[in-house]
Design an enzyme around this catalytic site. Structure first.
Site, short mmCIF file in Angstrom:
data_model
loop_
_atom_site.label_atom_id
_atom_site.label_comp_id
_atom_site.label_asym_id
_atom_site.label_seq_id
_atom_site.Cartn_x
_atom_site.Cartn_y
_atom_site.Cartn_z
N HIS A 140 0.63 -1.27 0.20
CA HIS A 140 -0.33 -0.31 -0.23
C HIS A 140 0.71 1.24 0.59
CE1 HIS A 140 -2.82 2.58 0.86
NE2 HIS A 140 -4.11 1.68 0.80
N ASP B 25 -8.19 -5.67 0.22
CA ASP B 25 -8.68 -6.20 -0.94
C ASP B 25 -7.90 -7.59 -0.57
OD1 ASP B 25 -9.78 -4.09 -2.23
OD2 ASP B 25 -8.21 -4.11 -3.08
N1 CMC Z 1 4.58 -7.30 -4.58
C1 CMC Z 1 5.95 -7.38 -4.93
N2 CMC Z 1 6.42 -6.65 -4.68
C2 CMC Z 1 5.25 -5.70 -4.26
C3 CMC Z 1 4.91 -5.69 -4.31
C4 CMC Z 1 3.89 -6.51 -3.75
N3 CMC Z 1 2.05 -6.73 -3.93
N4 CMC Z 1 3.61 -4.22 -4.11
C5 CMC Z 1 5.30 -3.75 -3.81
N5 CMC Z 1 5.97 -4.38 -4.06
C6 CMC Z 1 7.75 -3.77 -3.81
C7 CMC Z 1 7.58 -2.97 -5.73
O1 CMC Z 1 8.80 -4.09 -6.69
C8 CMC Z 1 8.68 -1.93 -5.06
O2 CMC Z 1 10.07 -3.20 -4.61
P1 CMC Z 1 11.61 -2.21 -4.90
O3 CMC Z 1 11.78 -1.03 -4.27
O4 CMC Z 1 12.60 -3.53 -5.14
O5 CMC Z 1 11.89 -1.45 -6.34
C9 CMC Z 1 7.97 -2.04 -3.77
O6 CMC Z 1 7.58 -3.15 -2.79
C10 CMC Z 1 7.69 -0.88 -3.47
O7 CMC Z 1 6.78 -0.51 -4.14
P2 CMC Z 1 6.23 1.15 -4.97
O8 CMC Z 1 5.51 -0.37 -6.47
O9 CMC Z 1 6.94 1.67 -5.33
O10 CMC Z 1 4.63 1.38 -4.11
P3 CMC Z 1 3.55 2.18 -4.54
O11 CMC Z 1 3.50 2.61 -3.12
O12 CMC Z 1 4.19 3.11 -5.83
O13 CMC Z 1 2.42 0.92 -4.92
C11 CMC Z 1 0.65 -0.47 -4.90
C12 CMC Z 1 1.55 1.10 -4.22
C13 CMC Z 1 -0.77 -0.95 -3.38
C14 CMC Z 1 0.30 0.04 -6.17
C15 CMC Z 1 1.82 -1.92 -4.33
O14 CMC Z 1 2.12 -1.89 -3.52
C16 CMC Z 1 0.66 -2.70 -5.82
O15 CMC Z 1 0.90 -2.48 -6.88
N6 CMC Z 1 0.23 -3.81 -5.00
C17 CMC Z 1 -0.25 -4.71 -5.24
C18 CMC Z 1 -2.16 -4.55 -6.33
C19 CMC Z 1 -2.74 -3.79 -4.54
O16 CMC Z 1 -2.99 -4.86 -4.11
N7 CMC Z 1 -3.59 -2.82 -4.91
C20 CMC Z 1 -4.34 -2.31 -4.02
C21 CMC Z 1 -3.99 -1.27 -2.87
S1 CMC Z 1 -4.75 -1.19 -1.40
C22 CMC Z 1 -6.68 -0.82 -1.50
C23 CMC Z 1 -6.56 0.08 -2.99
O17 CMC Z 1 -6.03 1.08 -2.73
O18 CMC Z 1 -7.74 -0.24 -4.04
#
Ligand code: CMC
Length: 391
Positions: free
Chosen positions: A269, A326
């Site tokens: 998140h 989720d």
């Molecule tokens: N699985 C594997 N690795 C992950 C995940 C994941 N679900 N989420 C983040 N990471 C890793 C990412 O690869 C990155 O690694 P590194 O620093 O080595 O490059 C690090 O963690 C930080 O990730 P980010 O993508 O920069 O983080 P963000 O704040 O931009 O993204 C997020 C947040 C929710 C989009 C992301 O965690 C994600 O894609 N999660 C899976 C989708 C999900 O469950 N979304 C629902 C969010 S909650 C309800 C809502 O808002 O709808």
């Protein structure tokens, strides 16, 4: 023009001041108008929370009854509006129909197109809260080739929504535990400060776009798999693991090998760097709802196993990736009989009070300006045009 800061995804930029929702992502705290989410999930309900979010204070008993009665009086939709939903191909994704339907609402209720004053704002709030569950239920009916039932406000708000949506699937009314579980899930989704869809509602609304069209833009944003679409993606992921003989370990290995492009859906998140407090409540609710429904689900075991593996794996621990809201919701929806494609629409029903409250707050904040971010230009410098013949 001054110095422009490059801040992709607005990681460090506040676009508004807000009194609605407080999140402390490091501590895993979420409060609506100061009230802890745990207390609201345990003791409040969706309509009361809707009132709280929009107006800032909990209603008195009389205020609540008047509000509930008014919302229930508006849950029906116009006959032509049903036809609008029916005119979509059955195979259309429900989110596409729902966002179109919400955009179309002010066409049927022109008195709210220009949300011009307190009364119109109140009516628009009531109409959106009242009609959204009916729209979602009818879209489900339509995509399954079933008749749209008439609303029956006597049943109560959440109860009647479940009846409209699922009666034919189940052939019986749900018990009170299941209705309470649905209500709780809606409360948990009601607001989450400046998430992608809410920021979209504010952005569109900042052009003084009416509430309906602003919210419909939020619905579109919610449909993305990184946002509201994640609950659907979680189920697909769990089914994939099940079909691979329940091998959660190799799925986690695939996620850690970033070249696979796979993510552990329902994990991570932008704001929570700790257990999402909503996920903790949903996990507990999933266990009891599945029991009440007599639907012990092997996917729940896979999900719990997956969580355990991830929470003791350095990849997830070092990046502070925990289950988000989720991760477990889809399992409850599935046990109730909702098809996977309806999970994000259910999130949209839940988030409606937040979109409305944030839009209203923005419209009354004298510091609001039209959303218009700057950019860092990286294209070519000035060059002379070459005519087509000479290229
Ligand atoms: N699985 C594997 N690795 C992950 C995940 C994941 N679900 N989420 C983040 N990471 C890793 C990412 O690869 C990155 O690694 P590194 O620093 O080595 O490059 C690090 O963690 C930080 O990730 P980010 O993508 O920069 O983080 P963000 O704040 O931009 O993204 C997020 C947040 C929710 C989009 C992301 O965690 C994600 O894609 N999660 C899976 C989708 C999900 O469950 N979304 C629902 C969010 S909650 C309800 C809502 O808002 O709808």
């Amino acid at each position: 023009t001054g110095l422009v800061t490059y801040d992709p995804g607005f990681m460090n930029t506040a676009n508004c001041r807000s009194e609605i929702t407080y999140i402390d992502g490091d501590a895993g705290i979420l409060r609506y108008r100061g009230y802890p989410i745990e207390q609201l999930a345990a003791s409040s309900n969706y309509l009361e929370v809707s009132y709280l979010l929009a107006k800032g204070e909990l209603p008195s008993k009389a205020e609540f009854e008047a509000f509930e009665t008014r919302v229930l009086r508006h849950t029906h939709v116009h006959e032509d509006f049903r036809r609008l939903i029916s005119s979509f191909p059955r195979t259309a994704h429900p989110m596409a129909i729902i966002s179109s339907a919400v955009s179309a609402l002010p066409g049927f209720y022109p008195e709210v197109f220009a949300v011009a004053g307190e009364d119109e704002e109140e009516l628009a709030t009531v109409l959106l809260l009242a009609k959204m569950p009916t729209i979602v239920a009818y879209v489900l009916r339509h995509t399954q080739g079933q008749r749209m039932l008439d609303v029956d406000p006597e049943n109560g708000f959440v109860d009647d929504f479940l009846r409209l949506a699922l009666h034919q699937v189940r052939g019986e009314q749900f018990g009170p535990e299941v209705v309470a579980a649905m209500d709780k899930l809606l409360v948990l989704h009601a607001d989450h400060e400046q998430n992608c869809s809410t920021a979209t509602v504010r952005s569109v609304g900042s052009a003084h776009t009416n509430l309906f069209l602003s919210v419909s833009a939020g619905i579109n944003a919610l449909s993305g798999p990184l946002h509201g679409g994640a609950n659907e993606a979680v189920l697909t992921m769990l089914e994939e693991i099940r079909d691979d003989h329940g091998d959660a370990k190799s799925f986690v290995a695939k996620v850690k090998d970033k070249s696979s492009g796979a993510r552990l859906m329902g994990f991570g998140h932008r704001v929570y760097k700790n257990y999402d407090p909503r996920a903790a409540i949903v996990k507990e609710a999933a266990d009891s709802a599945l029991e009440a429904l007599g639907a012990r689900d092997e996917l729940l075991d896979i999900a719990m196993g997956l969580e355990e593996i991830a929470l003791s794996d350095d990849y997830f621990v070092s990046r502070k990736l925990y289950p988000n809201v989720d991760f477990y919701t889809g399992l409850i929806y599935r046990a109730m009989g909702f098809p996977t494609s309806m999970f994000t629409p259910l999130f949209a029903v839940g988030r409606m009070p937040g979109w409305i409250a944030q839009w209203r707050e923005m419209m009354h904040d004298p510091t609001t300006k039209i959303a218009r971010p700057r950019q860092v230009y990286t294209g070519p410098g000035e060059r002379d045009f070459v005519s087509l013949d000479a290229r």
